[in-house]
Scaffold this motif. Structure first.
Motif, PDB file in Angstrom:
ATOM      1  N   ALA A 274      48.679  33.292  62.504  1.00  0.00           N
ATOM      2  CA  ALA A 274      47.458  33.869  61.937  1.00  0.00           C
ATOM      3  C   ALA A 274      46.389  34.039  63.015  1.00  0.00           C
ATOM      4  O   ALA A 274      45.694  35.056  63.070  1.00  0.00           O
ATOM      5  CB  ALA A 274      46.947  32.968  60.809  1.00  0.00           C
ATOM      6  N   SER A 275      46.255  33.033  63.875  1.00  0.00           N
ATOM      7  CA  SER A 275      45.260  33.134  64.936  1.00  0.00           C
ATOM      8  C   SER A 275      45.577  34.282  65.890  1.00  0.00           C
ATOM      9  O   SER A 275      44.699  35.034  66.298  1.00  0.00           O
ATOM     10  CB  SER A 275      45.199  31.807  65.698  1.00  0.00           C
ATOM     11  OG  SER A 275      44.303  31.897  66.776  1.00  0.00           O
ATOM     12  N   GLN A 277      47.272  37.022  65.195  1.00  0.00           N
ATOM     13  CA  GLN A 277      47.033  38.302  64.515  1.00  0.00           C
ATOM     14  C   GLN A 277      45.548  38.623  64.457  1.00  0.00           C
ATOM     15  O   GLN A 277      45.139  39.784  64.610  1.00  0.00           O
ATOM     16  CB  GLN A 277      47.636  38.259  63.117  1.00  0.00           C
ATOM     17  CG  GLN A 277      49.166  38.268  63.110  1.00  0.00           C
ATOM     18  CD  GLN A 277      49.745  38.100  61.720  1.00  0.00           C
ATOM     19  OE1 GLN A 277      49.043  37.683  60.780  1.00  0.00           O
ATOM     20  NE2 GLN A 277      51.038  38.408  61.587  1.00  0.00           N
ATOM     21  N   GLU A 278      44.695  37.600  64.222  1.00  0.00           N
ATOM     22  CA  GLU A 278      43.251  37.836  64.201  1.00  0.00           C
ATOM     23  C   GLU A 278      42.761  38.290  65.578  1.00  0.00           C
ATOM     24  O   GLU A 278      41.950  39.224  65.678  1.00  0.00           O
ATOM     25  CB  GLU A 278      42.524  36.554  63.782  1.00  0.00           C
ATOM     26  CG  GLU A 278      42.772  36.176  62.320  1.00  0.00           C
ATOM     27  CD  GLU A 278      42.138  34.835  61.964  1.00  0.00           C
ATOM     28  OE1 GLU A 278      42.271  34.396  60.829  1.00  0.00           O
ATOM     29  OE2 GLU A 278      41.505  34.246  62.865  1.00  0.00           O
ATOM     30  N   ARG A 279      43.196  37.647  66.603  1.00  0.00           N
ATOM     31  CA  ARG A 279      42.776  38.036  67.947  1.00  0.00           C
ATOM     32  C   ARG A 279      43.266  39.437  68.301  1.00  0.00           C
ATOM     33  O   ARG A 279      42.578  40.207  68.952  1.00  0.00           O
ATOM     34  CB  ARG A 279      43.334  37.034  68.963  1.00  0.00           C
ATOM     35  CG  ARG A 279      42.710  35.635  68.885  1.00  0.00           C
ATOM     36  CD  ARG A 279      41.277  35.668  69.418  1.00  0.00           C
ATOM     37  NE  ARG A 279      41.236  36.181  70.777  1.00  0.00           N
ATOM     38  CZ  ARG A 279      41.460  35.431  71.863  1.00  0.00           C
ATOM     39  NH1 ARG A 279      41.694  34.156  71.728  1.00  0.00           N
ATOM     40  NH2 ARG A 279      41.398  35.974  73.068  1.00  0.00           N
TER      41      ARG A 279
END
Length: 707
Positions: A274-275, A277-279
């Motif tokens: 998730a981290s 993909q956010e970045r």
């Protein structure tokens, strides 16, 4: 130069002294600790192998041998008057003669070990209990019929069953050995039962009907419980219940820990995904890489042109007057170039460069790796949950089996105790009734068949036997190798085996210290103008030693030395000492010598063809040759040739001294003794030997113990 001499000498003896030969044989057979120590070090790997093989075999037998349990039962033979035919003369009680008592006990022992008793026991237990291998023969063994199996098992039981008595008692003991204590006890119980039945059939049969029926009923119930236990174990799929429960609990705990670990890993992987993909969503596609600004147009040669024109004007100005047409033309061209430069300076160019964002590549790779890892952890977690369900089901099944089998085991133990008690009582009552009715000797069971808790495997005995065999084989090998070792390894061994002193020992033939000692001994003890004969056999380095000794005598002692090599043609000595053989006319039988780089050292060339070694030459001619050489040279060193013969023996007798050269671990004792005996038989002087190839055979701590 060439010389020829001859003179009469005493004829050499034809045979060696018998006493010396006997002394050599005794010296060869007399072993010393130092010789054994040298052989031990030189042949340490062979001796270690000879020691290790029996030890390894003993340890292998000790580790693989199964323990043997010996079950034992004791019976008291009660002898009456009727059994021995002795009258009660006093009227106070039974009187039994000692000899007859021993006969009765001996008879009971023969009955107990008889073949019918053994066959009854085999029929009761089955041949597989006595000999498990009969039911499943090996591929190379022929299958046996049931009757043949019973006969073979009967024979094996008769051989394994032991019975003994003590002369001072009426105790009869039966013993049986097996690798399983339960089987040993079971077989001995069957033998005891068959023995008692055999005795009862010899007399009046009867008695103990009630105990017999109760015993049969109890045994049938015990067999039924055994069948129930086997059925329950097969139904629940257990062999050893306690061990199976412990293994099931351990597996369940392991699976639970594994499931928790996988959950934690999956949560961590999901958070990382998730981290990433956010970045990745906030990262731009392209990023600024750099910018450039300039006022130079591409391919602008104005400045270079201006510099070239200015240089040309300075050059022309030195040749023309001011105001000349050539100068005006150049000034006009220079003005035009400067105007062009001013226009270019007012024009500016700017460049901006962008590249693909490298952070997006790293984040995309991280997203793909996290997704793959997340899928793998999810599948692992599903498989672990399936295994956990199976382990929980297995634990539930084992808990049910524990309740059922525990109850069956309690019932079996109780019935087993009752059955044993009834069997003992039934046997005792039957014996009492039989003795009472038949007037025969009564047998009372003193000790029921029991086996010890620990068996005897003889492991320590096999290990000790392997150790003793290893030491014995290694010791015998050490003595044999020492006796068979044909070459001396140290100067001390050469002294012991050849019974000659070592005048000098050399690690290298050109070693200075022993060379100086040998040269001093030669000059001091042999006499003026000595002739020394260095003899030996094979590659003993006597040629190199003679060359080094000649250099020592010529260079450091100031003696005129002739090196006369009968082993080779002498060319190698000439090359080594800086001499060269010249093409001169040779007189047959004479010695041809050439000088070397040292003015006092001469080397004979092709001396093998001289009168010294020619068996057709007379002793007088050989003696005259040596006398002539002595007048020309202070010292003559003769290197003896290989092999033996009349010429060699004659030459040894003519020498002032003979020096036997022995090379360590190369020269054989047989060859050295033959050369020594040849010299002594020829009447030659043999003050001692020179040992070459000396090295430290034993390591530092053991060197002081060596010869």
């Amino acid at each position: 130069m060439s010389l020829a001499v001859s003179a009469p000498v005493a004829r050499p003896h034809a045979t060696a002294p018998v006493e010396a030969e006997r002394a050599d044989v005794l010296a060869l057979r007399r072993l010393t600790p130092a010789q054994l120590l040298v052989t031990l070090w030189l042949r340490r790997w062979v001796l270690l192998l000879a020691f290790g093989l029996p030890v390894a075999a003993g340890l292998a037998l000790a580790l693989t041998r199964q323990p043997v349990f010996e079950a034992e039962t004791s019976m008291l033979i009660q002898v009456t008057r009727e059994s021995v035919g002795a009258a009660d003369l006093s009227g106070l009680g039974p009187t039994v003669q000692t000899v007859e008592q021993l006969r009765v006990v001996r008879s009971e022992m023969e009955i107990a070990t008889s073949r019918p008793v053994a066959r009854r026991a085999v029929e009761r237990l089955g041949p597989a209990t006595i000999a498990p291998g009969l039911a499943n023969p090996r591929p190379w063994q022929q299958a046996m019929t049931p009757e043949e199996q019973i006969e073979a098992a009967t024979t094996m039981l008769g051989r394994a069953l032991r019975a003994d008595t003590e002369p001072s008692t009426n105790i009869l003991r039966l013993r049986y050995r097996a690798t399983d204590p339960a089987r040993a006890t079971l077989v001995l119980e069957a033998v005891l039962e068959a023995y008692l039945r055999q005795r009862s059939e010899t007399g009046h049969e009867g008695g103990a009907q009630l105990l017999t029926s109760d015993l049969a009923r109890q045994r049938e119930e015990l067999r039924g419980i055994e069948r129930e236990i086997q059925d329950a174990q097969a139904r629940f799929g257990v062999m050893e219940l306690g061990q199976d429960i412990a293994l099931a609990n351990a597996r369940l705990n392991t699976l639970m820990e594994r499931e928790n670990t996988l959950r934690e890993q999956r949560a961590a992987t999901a958070a990382q995904l998730a981290s990433a993909q956010e970045r990745l969503a906030v990262e731009p596609e392209r990023v600024f890489a750099g910018s450039e600004a300039t006022n130079l147009a591409p391919n602008d040669e104005a400045r270079n042109t201006l510099a070239r024109l200015l240089q040309e004007r300075r050059h022309i100005a030195t040749h023309y007057a001011p105001g000349a047409p050539e100068l005006r033309e150049l000034d006009q061209r220079i003005a035009n170039v400067r105007q062009t430069l001013e226009r270019n300076e007012r024009t500016a160019f700017a460049t901006r460069r962008e590249i693909r964002n490298p952070n997006r590549d790293a984040l995309e790779a991280r997203v793909i790796a996290s997704r793959i890892e997340l899928d793998s952890l999810t599948r692992q977690l599903e498989e672990v949950r399936v295994q956990r369900g199976e382990a929980e089901a297995r634990a539930t099944t084992l808990r049910g089996a524990d309740a059922v089998l525990r109850d069956l085991f309690r019932r079996r133990d109780g019935l087993d105790g009752i059955t044993r008690s009834l069997a003992t009582r039934e046997a005792g009552v039957r014996l009492e009734e039989s003795a009472r009715r038949g007037g025969a000797a009564a047998v009372q069971l003193v000790q029921p068949p029991t086996a010890p808790f620990e068996g005897r495997s003889g492991a320590l005995l096999f290990a000790a036997a392997g150790l003793v065999a290893g030491f014995t084989l290694a010791g015998a090998g050490l003595v044999l190798l020492t006796l068979l070792r044909a070459t001396p390894a140290t100067p001390g061994e050469a002294v012991v085996n050849l019974r000659l002193p070592v005048l000098a020992s050399f690690a290298r033939p050109d070693e200075e210290a022993p060379l100086a000692e040998l040269a001093g001994l030669l000059l001091d003890q042999i006499g003026a103008r000595p002739v020394l004969h260095l003899t030996g056999e094979g590659d003993d380095q006597r040629g190199l030693l003679a060359r080094a000794l000649a250099g020592e005598l010529a260079q450091r002692r100031g003696r005129t030395v002739l090196l006369l090599d009968l082993q080779t043609d002498g060319a190698a000595h000439l090359r080594a000492l800086g001499g060269t053989p010249e093409a001169v006319e040779r007189v047959e039988g004479h010695v041809l010598a050439f000088p070397t780089a040292h003015e006092r050292l001469w080397v004979a060339y092709e001396s093998q063809h001289s009168q010294l070694t020619d068996p057709r030459a007379s002793e007088a001619e050989a003696t005259r040759m040596l006398a002539l050489l002595k007048r020309e040279f202070d010292v003559i060193l003769v290197v003896g040739a290989d092999g033996s013969g009349y010429a060699a023996r004659r030459l040894a007798g003519l020498m002032d001294a003979n020096l036997l050269v022995v090379r360590g671990e190369v020269t054989t004792l047989r060859a050295a003794r033959a050369r020594r005996d040849e010299i002594l038989a020829a009447g030659g002087a043999l003050p001692g030997l020179a040992f070459t190839g000396r090295r430290q055979v034993l390591p530092g701590p053991l060197a002081a113990l060596g010869p």
